[in-house]
Design an enzyme around this catalytic site. Sequence first.
Site, PDB file in Angstrom:
ATOM      1  CG  ASN A  38      16.763  24.554  -8.479  1.00  0.00           C
ATOM      2  OD1 ASN A  38      17.786  23.810  -8.211  1.00  0.00           O
ATOM      3  ND2 ASN A  38      16.464  25.119  -9.511  1.00  0.00           N
ATOM      4  CB  ILE A  39      10.858  23.800  -6.431  1.00  0.00           C
ATOM      5  CG1 ILE A  39      10.989  25.248  -6.904  1.00  0.00           C
ATOM      6  CG2 ILE A  39       9.719  23.694  -4.505  1.00  0.00           C
ATOM      7  CD1 ILE A  39       9.696  25.835  -7.154  1.00  0.00           C
ATOM      8  CB  CYS A  73       7.106  32.038  -6.454  1.00  0.00           C
ATOM      9  SG  CYS A  73       7.883  32.649  -8.639  1.00  0.00           S
TER      10      CYS A  73
END
Length: 305
Positions: free
Chosen positions: A15-16, A128
């Site tokens: 995803n990242i 995050c």
Amino acid sequence: MGDETIKVAILGSGNIGTDLMYKLLDHPGSMELVLLAGIDPHSEGLARARSLGVATSDQGIAAVLERPEIQIVFDATSAKAHVRHAKLLHETGRIAIDLTPAARGPYVVPPVNLTQHLDALNVNLITCGGQATIPLVYAVSRVTPVCYAEIVSTVASRSAGPGTRQNIDEFTFTTAHGLEVIGGAQQGKAIIILNPAEPPILMRNTVYAIPAGDFDPAQVRDSIEAIVAEVQQYVPGYRLTNPPVFNMRETPWGRKPVVTALLEVEGAGHFLPTYAGNLDIMTASARRVGEVFAQQLLSRREVLV
């Protein structure tokens, strides 16, 4: 793009890594993305990269090491993997921008110390939760000393992929340490919650800061609002949900006025859904840090010429 850019690669096609790819393609600046490397040949990230004309590999770090022209590597794998990657990248003189909680290099939070470690070969973006909350703790500590800071980051469970889940223990330790080293708190604590609610919620953060002494609430409020505006320059969906609150409480340090700030992060929706603000703030921070390193490398190149 030739000699006017710095060639970069992304390690990790999850995803990242995939979201970061879209950011680098949409706003390359001084960087040219030349490789997305993962270890799963069937990953969606590698498929998307190929469809966009980006070179891919399922050989992980080995593919990066085979390309001597790559000068900056964004590592979006896992903390355990980065421990090995960091050594190999350092040995070959590449700059590693670490998006995992491995913390093999100094911490960087763009609105606090963006240009402080430009001579380092490895910098760490903490987590995050750290990228979202450390600026607020720093905003308080630059006005008045902070004896304790605690943050609670709540993210949509659906936004947490395998890498995020593998890094939960490292998340709490690294974020807490970042609250101290970068945020300026004498003691820090971090908590992460994966919320399974449907529809998925936006990333929400609660920041508590206990000042060591007396302070002017208006100055703290202004400092917080100023740093929120700085973060919004690269994460437009970063915002306070309410003005900072100041209330007296009994604490281990005596009766103190506790500063409470509530914020949420909405993603830009490049690849990830907008609820995945927790991942978006990491990739936006990584692009910002990478751009500064790339500009410095280009300036050195001009001097040599």
